[in-house]
Each structure stands twice: as structure tokens, then as C-alpha cells.
Design an enzyme around this catalytic site. Structure first.
Site, mmCIF file in Angstrom:
data_model
loop_
_atom_site.group_PDB
_atom_site.id
_atom_site.type_symbol
_atom_site.label_atom_id
_atom_site.label_comp_id
_atom_site.label_asym_id
_atom_site.label_seq_id
_atom_site.Cartn_x
_atom_site.Cartn_y
_atom_site.Cartn_z
ATOM 1 N N ASP A 122 27.727 27.202 63.425
ATOM 2 C CA ASP A 122 26.354 26.678 63.456
ATOM 3 C C ASP A 122 25.395 27.524 62.635
ATOM 4 O O ASP A 122 24.343 27.059 62.221
ATOM 5 C CB ASP A 122 25.847 26.581 64.894
ATOM 6 C CG ASP A 122 26.528 25.423 65.592
ATOM 7 O OD1 ASP A 122 27.698 25.582 65.963
ATOM 8 O OD2 ASP A 122 25.898 24.364 65.698
ATOM 9 N N GLN A 173 33.926 19.200 73.992
ATOM 10 C CA GLN A 173 33.996 18.614 72.647
ATOM 11 C C GLN A 173 35.436 18.588 72.117
ATOM 12 O O GLN A 173 35.794 17.699 71.337
ATOM 13 C CB GLN A 173 33.126 19.419 71.667
ATOM 14 C CG GLN A 173 31.631 19.275 71.866
ATOM 15 C CD GLN A 173 31.062 20.351 72.754
ATOM 16 O OE1 GLN A 173 31.739 20.872 73.634
ATOM 17 N NE2 GLN A 173 29.803 20.687 72.556
ATOM 18 N N ARG A 219 25.944 15.617 67.487
ATOM 19 C CA ARG A 219 26.007 17.081 67.633
ATOM 20 C C ARG A 219 26.894 17.586 66.508
ATOM 21 O O ARG A 219 27.493 16.820 65.772
ATOM 22 C CB ARG A 219 26.448 17.531 69.030
ATOM 23 C CG ARG A 219 27.331 16.655 69.817
ATOM 24 C CD ARG A 219 28.723 16.518 69.265
ATOM 25 N NE ARG A 219 29.317 17.800 68.920
ATOM 26 C CZ ARG A 219 30.304 17.975 68.068
ATOM 27 N NH1 ARG A 219 30.826 16.939 67.417
ATOM 28 N NH2 ARG A 219 30.805 19.175 67.810
ATOM 29 N N GLY A 220 26.990 18.919 66.397
ATOM 30 C CA GLY A 220 27.697 19.496 65.257
ATOM 31 C C GLY A 220 26.669 19.785 64.167
ATOM 32 O O GLY A 220 25.845 18.914 63.833
ATOM 33 N N ASN A 267 29.085 30.257 66.794
ATOM 34 C CA ASN A 267 29.757 28.970 66.996
ATOM 35 C C ASN A 267 29.857 28.708 68.498
ATOM 36 O O ASN A 267 29.439 29.531 69.324
ATOM 37 C CB ASN A 267 31.142 28.966 66.329
ATOM 38 C CG ASN A 267 31.739 27.562 66.272
ATOM 39 O OD1 ASN A 267 31.046 26.615 65.876
ATOM 40 N ND2 ASN A 267 32.978 27.400 66.667
ATOM 41 N N LYS A 268 30.400 27.566 68.820
ATOM 42 C CA LYS A 268 30.489 27.117 70.213
ATOM 43 C C LYS A 268 30.999 28.226 71.138
ATOM 44 O O LYS A 268 31.933 28.948 70.803
ATOM 45 C CB LYS A 268 31.419 25.894 70.257
ATOM 46 C CG LYS A 268 31.648 25.253 71.600
ATOM 47 C CD LYS A 268 30.376 24.920 72.346
ATOM 48 C CE LYS A 268 29.393 24.092 71.536
ATOM 49 N NZ LYS A 268 28.036 24.063 72.142
ATOM 50 N N ARG A 273 16.983 21.321 68.639
ATOM 51 C CA ARG A 273 18.031 22.292 69.040
ATOM 52 C C ARG A 273 17.836 23.559 68.207
ATOM 53 O O ARG A 273 17.538 23.465 67.010
ATOM 54 C CB ARG A 273 19.444 21.726 68.852
ATOM 55 C CG ARG A 273 19.806 20.678 69.903
ATOM 56 C CD ARG A 273 21.279 20.319 69.865
ATOM 57 N NE ARG A 273 22.123 21.309 70.525
ATOM 58 C CZ ARG A 273 23.459 21.287 70.463
ATOM 59 N NH1 ARG A 273 24.085 20.352 69.781
ATOM 60 N NH2 ARG A 273 24.165 22.208 71.086
HETATM 61 O O1 MRU Z 1 26.943 21.968 70.752
HETATM 62 P P1 MRU Z 1 27.599 21.315 69.587
HETATM 63 O O2 MRU Z 1 28.632 20.308 69.947
HETATM 64 O O3 MRU Z 1 26.584 20.790 68.591
HETATM 65 O O4 MRU Z 1 28.359 22.523 68.874
HETATM 66 C C1 MRU Z 1 29.071 22.257 67.698
HETATM 67 C C2 MRU Z 1 29.829 23.418 67.200
HETATM 68 O O5 MRU Z 1 29.783 24.499 67.754
HETATM 69 C C3 MRU Z 1 30.602 23.239 65.932
HETATM 70 O O6 MRU Z 1 31.734 24.050 65.914
HETATM 71 C C4 MRU Z 1 29.703 23.610 64.740
HETATM 72 O O7 MRU Z 1 28.515 22.883 64.773
HETATM 73 C C5 MRU Z 1 30.367 23.383 63.444
HETATM 74 S S1 MRU Z 1 30.470 21.663 63.126
HETATM 75 C C6 MRU Z 1 31.064 21.342 61.624
#
Ligand code: MRU
Length: 357
Positions: free
Chosen positions: A243, A202, A52-53, A253-254, A95
Site C-alpha cells: 500500500d 481477502q 479495496r487494494g 502491506n496488509k 482511507r
Molecule cells: O485493506 P485492503 O484490502 O485494501 O488491503 C489491500 C492490501 O493490503 C494489498 O496487498 C495492497 O493494497 C496491494 S494491492 C495490489
């Protein structure tokens, strides 16, 4: 991995003709790699959050295409095309929010189309080389971003971060945590406050683990403690990853990032977003148009096998939120820092990126 720099955490690695990825669902209790041999399997790994990320998802998808190409290298040209088209579509559906996924797939497709006159095995090898290059480039970009961002942090800075934008979210070094790593490498005493990041944790599971591994001082808090620490003057800066950034500078972002940005604004604390230019989506006018993933209700009603919420309760689980550009003090990119990002500044940045790739 070909061309990568020394990398403490190898989130993904190419090993004996397979892609191996750290299973991020079980960290930090277990550290294990899972092995992938097809685009379908990699897409499942992305969906299930093994990887993820945003940048790491992009790298995984590129390897997914390469794996599919290699396992179909003995087929006819038209069969090969059919298999690859299916691979692009299954990976593209894994995703929705992280634009790096679509960026990496577009780049693999461009490379593939440039190989049209070549034999199938040559095409397959060239696609693997392209995936290696995307991977190696991500580490270079993160290091460049780290160098630009480190200059923004004072010695002794206490930096809050949300989610995990570290080595585990990228090919290596990280985006937000990459800035912190680079500051520490430059001799600054930086400490991290990690939001746990409900519901998938996370921050508690991944960011805390990465920082502990590297002996960078880290304090874990629940998401609802950030405001209190700000009122007490215990946070000097916020740095998060992203993202997808829209053309006007709005940042997805998250989930929970927006809340932190509002709090930071209220307390006059700089709110930085570490963001490779591959995460900027100029085709999206503003944050309202960014697709936001809705994930399983079970992530909110409990964790793993344990359910704490009442059976039958209604649940919402948007996995990302959007922070308006006006709350972003600066975007830290591999091409430099864009203060107070807006439509004009992002257009200039992306023009420069296109002119001098
Ligand atoms: O749902 P995830 O764990 O994929 O979400 C990740 C994030 O929101 C990160 O902050 C984002 O991808 C930046 S990662 C360098």
C-alpha cells in the site's frame, strides 16, 4: 473502459456515465456490481471496502473526481471549483494508508489546474479522460511488472501470497497475482498458497476466487500455517503487494505481511514485493511514518453478522503492518526489479521514473 486491455475481472468499469464496481464485500458468495454517481458515494464505497487494494482505490478516486465534475458541468466556474474541492477532500479522507489514493488525486488535481482557462464542460470531460488514462495505465504497469517478476519464478514454483493483490485490487491483472499470472502465461507451472488473511479474509474470499476462476492451482491456508509449510519445504517464494513503500524501502502491506517476511527470512525463502512506482512515497523517510489505518473492532470480534468474541473485550485492529526493507529480497516494479531495496536504490529508481515518465 477506454483504453484497457482484455481483462478477465473488471473490478471497476465505466458504464453509461456511471462508475460500476464489483462489490468485494460479498464475493465469492455473490457477484454483483454497484453503481456510483458522485464523489461522496465513491468515497463511501472505498471506506466500506466495496473496492479495496491500493491501485484500485486510486482508480476509484480518480473516477470519483470525474463523476463529480460531470454532474456539476452545468454550474458556474466558481461553483464547479467549490464542488471539486469538496470532492477532493471527501475522497482524500476515505482511507489513509494506500498512497495510490493520494497519488491519483494529485494527478487529477494537476490535470484540473492545467484546464483553468477552459469552459466547465470541457474541464469535466478532460477529467473523465484523465481517469480513463489512470485506469488504462494501471493495467499496462501491472503487465510490465508481471513480465519482470515472472523471470524470478522457477517452473514449478510454489508461491505464498498474503491478502489480495490481484485483478480485484487493481484496474486489472494485479500486482503480486499479476506476476503469477504472467509466469503462468509464459508457460511456467506455478501454484499459489493463499493466506486467508484475517480479519477481513481477502485471501480466502478474493485471492482464492481469482485463482480458481483462472484455473491457477491454489491452496488456501489459515495465516498461522505459513511457518509450518515453510519448515516442510513447501514454499519456494513469497510475493505480496503493498500500500505504500517509504523512501528507505520499508513496505506497508496488509496486517500479517511482516510475520510472513520474518518467517521467509528465517527459512531463506525469497520475499518479493510487487509494487508500481506510484506506490513509492519518497516523502516518507521510513516505515514508522506511514499512517496505519485502524479499522472497526467488529472485524476482529466476528464476521459480518456473527460475533464470536466475548462482549466487552478490548480489541486492536491495525489493518496494515510494516516490513523493514532488510527483509525484502526485491521490489518488482514496472521499471524493473530492485534487489535489496534501500534509500539509494529507490532514489535512483524514482529519478529514472521522473526523467522518463
Ligand atoms: O485493506 P485492503 O484490502 O485494501 O488491503 C489491500 C492490501 O493490503 C494489498 O496487498 C495492497 O493494497 C496491494 S494491492 C495490489
Amino acid at each position: 473502459m477506454t483504453g484497457s486491455q482484455a481483462n478477465a475481472v473488471e473490478t471497476l468499469r465505466w458504464c453509461g456515465g456511471y462508475l460500476e464496481m464489483i462489490d468485494q464485500r460479498v464475493l465469492p458468495a455473490q457477484f454483483r456490481y454497484l453503481r456510483y454517481d458522485s464523489a461522496e458515494a465513491v468515497a463511501q464505497g472505498i471506506r466500506d471496502m466495496v473496492v479495496r487494494g491500493a491501485p484500485a482505490i486510486g482508480c476509484a478516486a480518480a473516477y470519483g473526481i470525474a463523476l463529480e465534475a460531470l454532474r456539476r458541468r452545468d454550474t458556474s466556474s466558481s461553483e464547479f471549483s467549490g464542488h471539486l474541492e469538496r470532492a477532493f477532500s471527501v475522497l482524500g479522507a476515505s482511507r489513509p494508508t494506500a498512497v495510490n489514493l493520494f497519488w491519483a488525486l494529485a494527478r487529477m488535481r494537476t490535470r484540473w489546474h492545467s484546464l483553468a482557462s477552459q469552459l466547465v464542460p470541457t474541464q469535466a470531460q478532460a477529467l473523465l479522460d484523465e481517469a480513463h488514462e489512470i485506469f488504462a495505465e494501471d493495467i499496462r504497469v501491472n503487465r510490465a511488472m508481471g513480465a519482470h517478476g515472472a523471470a524470478l519464478l522457477a517452473d514449478g514454483a510454489r508461491v505464498l501470497t498474503h491478502c489480495n493483490a490481484g485483478a480485484l485490487a487493481t484496474a486489472g491483472h494485479g500486482t503480486a497475482l499479476g506476476v503469477i499470472r504472467s509466469a503462468v502465461e509464459a508457460g511456467k507451472r506455478v501454484s499459489v498458497i493463499a493466506d486467508e488473511t484475517r480479519p477481513f479474509l481477502q485471501g480466502a474470499r478474493l485471492t482464492a476466487w481469482e485463482m480458481v476462476q483462472e484455473r491457477i492451482p491454489v491452496t488456501l491456508i489459515t495465516d498461522n500455517m505459513a511457518g509450518f509449510l515453510m519448515t516442510r519445504g513447501e514454499i519456494d517464494a513469497v510475493i505480496v503487494g503493498t500500500d505504500r513503500v517509504a523512501a528507505n524501502g520499508d513496505v506497508a502491506n496488509k496486517i500479517g505481511t511482516y510475520m510472513v517476511a520474518v518467517l521467509a527470512h528465517r527459512h531463506g525463502i525469497p520475499f518479493y514485493v510487487a509494487c508500481p512506482t506510484s506506490t513509492i512515497d519518497m516523502s516518507i523517510a521510513d516505515g514508522a511514518a506511514i499512517p496505519i489505518e485502524e479499522r472497526a473492532h467488529a472485524e476482529v470480534t466476528g464476521f459480518r453478522d456473527y460475533q464470536w468474541a466475548a462482549e466487552g473485550v478490548q480489541v486492536r485492529n491495525p489493518a496494515f503492518d510494516v516490513t523493514p526493507a532488510e527483509l525484502v529480497s526485491a521490489l518488482i516494479t514496472e521499471r524493473g526489479v530492485v534487489h535489496q531495496p534501500n534509500r539509494e536504490r529507490l532514489a535512483d529508481l524514482m529519478k529514472l521514473a521522473a526523467e522518463r515518465p
